[in-house]
Every structure is written in structure tokens, then in C-alpha cells.
Design an enzyme around this catalytic site. Structure first.
Site, short mmCIF file in Angstrom:
data_model
loop_
_atom_site.label_atom_id
_atom_site.label_comp_id
_atom_site.label_asym_id
_atom_site.label_seq_id
_atom_site.Cartn_x
_atom_site.Cartn_y
_atom_site.Cartn_z
N GLY A 15 48.81 8.67 -1.34
CA GLY A 15 47.66 8.02 -0.72
C GLY A 15 46.59 7.72 -1.76
O GLY A 15 46.73 8.05 -2.95
N THR B 210 17.49 8.30 -10.55
CA THR B 210 18.90 8.51 -10.27
C THR B 210 19.16 8.16 -8.81
O THR B 210 18.26 7.76 -8.08
CB THR B 210 19.31 9.98 -10.51
N CYS B 211 20.41 8.34 -8.37
CA CYS B 211 20.73 8.02 -6.98
C CYS B 211 20.06 8.99 -6.01
O CYS B 211 19.89 8.68 -4.82
CB CYS B 211 22.25 8.04 -6.77
N ASN B 212 19.65 10.17 -6.50
CA ASN B 212 19.07 11.18 -5.62
C ASN B 212 17.57 11.37 -5.79
O ASN B 212 16.94 12.06 -4.99
CB ASN B 212 19.76 12.53 -5.83
N ARG B 213 16.96 10.77 -6.84
CA ARG B 213 15.52 10.95 -7.03
C ARG B 213 14.95 9.83 -7.88
O ARG B 213 15.63 9.29 -8.76
CB ARG B 213 15.20 12.31 -7.65
N GLN C 256 25.16 17.67 -13.97
CA GLN C 256 24.86 16.30 -14.41
C GLN C 256 23.38 16.03 -14.59
O GLN C 256 22.98 15.23 -15.44
CB GLN C 256 25.42 15.29 -13.40
N GLN D 276 21.12 13.67 -17.31
CA GLN D 276 20.36 12.52 -16.84
C GLN D 276 18.90 12.60 -17.28
O GLN D 276 18.33 11.61 -17.75
CB GLN D 276 20.45 12.43 -15.31
#
Length: 421
Positions: free
Chosen positions: A190, A50-53, A117, A121
Site C-alpha cells: 500500500g 514554521t508550520c506550527n508557529r 526539529q 529551525q
């Protein structure tokens, strides 16, 4: 204890650039997994990326050699020089590896404690490994136990119930006022990332009517399309304020866009119905005096930050019980695997010692001629007693070694190598 080993890196041991270069793209994982499990000594394998591990899990023949084999494979299949990669890696074996998998699945090792999440995953990566046929009895049982543990943590603690991001905290505050967000009209002023994230959380909570006002009509249109909403002109902002229950401001403007007079005019047109301003801009887009209007609620980043900090504290408190649940489940899993592993090794050891003794008996009898039935039986009984006397202290040592999983692995491995089992 099973020879489970894990090597990996995560948000604590490696910066984002390293994690990205170490990651395995999902489409390539089946091929990578098959090649990984074809390496000598690697019997089962699974990868979480994943993006973190990025983690490689494996059931191996020998833990020490398995660690080396996985590190070599990892280094050969990523864009990071081996020595630099190894400097970022953590390594777990045996019980510690089981504990790590259970903590990851239960979101106790995540960048955001308690985030939901990660379990999905992990299940997805397990599914990829199952389809690639690279997981067997041990990893299948490990992952099922991990999923059960995560389910217990969610059911028996409140670790996932508190908002710990600015965007989710905005939703929490809106829900406290309106009770539900179904049919509530939302205006985004915005196109800032946090404002967009807040709307994403609100739509997940039931909001469906979205308008977007931006200095760039094209940017407003693009953002509105993401939420099936409507782009509206930024001019005559009071008109759109009056038609909104929740206003989220997230712009780079250095000036106040909504002052007390504008908010009061819009509120009057709404016949004093409740109205919420969530100002995620720095500096503020909504003047603080807006909060002095009756039945108008105004929150800025400091207010949201206070909610986040309070909720993080709540999650940390819940994590104490979660860690206890994980420990309980680790003990249960290890005991089950130990009981499965112990019996075959004992049987193999006893059979091997018996084979050695009986081979020597047969050699003795061939050399010294045939014996009568009674003498032969007495010699066989003697061999059986010798077998039991040799095996007994070894088996006792096996049983006692469960208190120290590392020593147990070394002892079992030594027994296997000495007796060739």
C-alpha cells in the site's frame, strides 16, 4: 533587563489556516527583517516562521511601544485582518520573553514534546537574521544562550529518546527485535501516509532495501523511487513476504490481505527466520492470528498507540527536569544582561545629576562674582555631596528592582525619561 519583546501565534492559539496565512516565506525574510528593524523603536529583530508557529522577536527602546510597533508591522505584512490577527497573538516581555525563547528552542513548547526539529529551525531563522544584519549584541547573546540551554536539555534529560509518533514507534519495535535495521529487507504493502512515514524512519535508522507493492503499479513505482527501492506486483504476495524481514501494511482495503496461512507459508520459506508485520491500516490488513506463529511478530495501530502513550508519559516526566534546566539558564542569562545594563544607567544618571548641579553652580558663580580658591572648592564639594545624595536612593531602588522585571523595566524607563538619558 533588556527590552526584549515577542509577539506570535502557534498551534495552541491559531488553527492551521491562520498560521499559514500569517507565515513569512523564507526567501522574503531578509527584506521583511530589514523593514521591521527600520520601524521606530525597533533596534534588533528576528522572525521564526514554521508550520506550527510564527513569532517576531525584537530588542526595542520601550517594551510597551515595541509590542504595539511589532503588532502593527505583523498586521501590515500578513493576509489576516488586524483585529482577527491580534485575537490569536500572545505577547511576552523581558524575562518572560527569555523564558519563552529558551522553552521553544528546547522543544518544551512544541506540538510534539521533545521533537528535535525545532532547534534546527530556530538556528536557521537566526542565521537568516544574522545574514540580514538585523540582530545585534542582545539577540546574539539571547540565541547563543538558548542554543546552550537546548543542548543541556538534550544532554541531561531523556526528553528526546522516546518515540511519540506511530511511525517512529514502528521503528522502535522493529529495532527491539532485530537490534539494527542495516541490511533488513522491507516490504511496503500500500501507499498510506503512515506506512510511508514508517519506512522513512526506518531508512533513517539504516534500512536500505525497500520494495513496494500496490494495486496501482504507477503508485508503487512513485513510492519506490522516493526510497531508491523496487516496485513489485501485488499478485503472489506470499513470494514477496518470504523475501522480507519487515512488512508494513498501509492500505484502504476493507478486507484482510495477509492471513495466518499466507504468513506461515512465507515464514517457512524463510526457514523460520524472524519476521515482523507492522499493520498501520484501519481496518486491519493483517489477521491477528499471524501473531501466534513462532518467531513472527505482528503489531497493529493499537500496539503502536500503546507504545506512543507510554513514551509520551516518559517525555513528560523528563520535561520536569528540562523545565528546571531552562529556569536555571534564564536566571543566568538575565543576571548577565542585568549586570551589563545596570552599570551604564547608573553612570549616566550620576553624570546627568552632576551636570545639572554644576550648571547651577556655574550660574551662581557668574551672577555673584569670582570666589577665592577655598570657597570655590567648598562649593564644588557641596555640589558633589548633593549629586550623591540625590542619586543614592535612585540607585538603591534600581538595584532592588531586579526582583520584579516588569517593575524594573518601568522604573528604568521612568529614570531615563525624567533625566533625559
Amino acid at each position: 533587563m533588556l527590552n526584549l519583546v515577542i509577539i506570535g501565534l502557534n498551534h495552541r492559539t491559531a488553527e492551521l489556516d491562520v498560521r499559514q496565512r500569517a507565515a513569512f516565506p523564507a526567501p522574503k525574510l531578509p527584506d521583511v527583517l530589514k523593514r521591521m528593524t527600520q520601524q521606530p523603536g525597533i533596534e534588533e529583530g528576528m522572525i521564526i516562521s514554521t508550520c506550527n508557529r510564527v513569532e517576531l522577536l525584537s530588542r526595542v527602546e520601550r517594551a510597551d511601544r515595541g509590542i504595539d510597533a511589532l503588532e502593527d508591522f505583523f498586521a501590515a505584512n500578513c493576509e489576516i485582518p488586524p483585529e482577527r490577527l491580534k485575537a490569536h497573538l500572545y505577547r511576552h516581555m523581558g524575562r518572560q520573553a527569555v523564558l519563552h525563547v529558551f522553552r521553544v528552542s528546547s522543544s518544551l513548547d512544541s506540538m510534539v514534546l521533545g521533537e528535535a526539529q525545532i532547534l534546527g529551525q530556530v538556528k536557521s531563522f537566526y542565521g537568516i537574521a544574522s545574514d540580514a544584519a538585523t540582530v545585534g549584541y542582545y539577540l546574539n547573546n539571547l540565541m547563543q544562550a538558548a542554543f546552550h540551554t537546548a543542548k543541556r536539555v538534550r544532554a541531561e534529560t531523556s526528553i528526546g529518546e522516546f518515540s511519540v509518533s506511530v511511525s517512529s514507534a514502528a521503528v522502535e519495535l522493529a529495532l527491539k527485535i532485530f537490534g539494527e535495521l542495516k541490511n533488513k529487507r522491507i516490504l511496503i504493502v500500500g501507499s498510506g501516509e503512515m506506512g510511508e512515514a514508517a519506512v522513512r524512519h526506518m531508512t533513517a535508522s539504516g534500512a536500505t532495501q525497500i520494495r513496494v507493492a500496490n494495486r496501482s503499479p504507477e503508485a508503487a513505482q512513485r513510492l519506490a523511487e522516493r526510497f531508491r527501492g523496487e516496485a513489485v506486483p501485488l499478485e503472489n504476495l506470499v513470494q514477496w513476504l518470504a523475501k522480507s524481514d519487515i512488512v508494513i501494511t498501509s492500505t484502504a482495503s476493507q478486507q484482510v490481505l495477509i492471513d495466518r496461512t499466507m504468513a506461515q507459508t512465507a515464514h517457512a520459506q524463510r526457514r523460520q527466520q524472524p519476521m515482523v508485520f507492522i499493520d498501520i491500516s484501519v481496518p486491519r490488513n493483517v489477521h491477528p492470528a499471524v501473531s501466534s506463529i513462532d518467531n513472527v511478530f505482528c503489531y497493529d495501530v493499537d500496539d503502536l498507540g500503546a507504545v506512543v502513550e507510554a513514551n509520551i508519559a516518559e517525555r513528560r516526566a523528563a520535561a520536569t527536569r528540562a523545565e528546571e534546566i531552562v529556569e536555571e539558564e534564564v536566571e543566568t542569562f538575565c543576571a548577565r544582561i542585568k549586570s551589563r545594563d545596570f552599570g551604564p544607567v547608573v553612570a549616566q544618571l550620576q553624570d546627568r545629576i552632576s551636570d545639572i548641579c554644576r550648571t547651577e553652580l556655574q550660574r551662581y558663580m557668574r551672577r555673584n562674582g569670582l570666589r577665592n580658591e577655598r570657597e570655590t572648592q567648598e562649593l564644588e564639594w557641596m555640589v558633589t555631596r548633593i549629586t550623591n545624595k540625590i542619586a543614592h536612593p535612585l540607585v538603591i531602588q534600581m538595584r532592588n528592582s531586579h526582583h520584579n522585571p516588569t517593575h524594573r523595566e518601568i522604573y528604568f524607563d521612568t529614570i531615563r525619561r525624567i533625566f533625559g538619558i
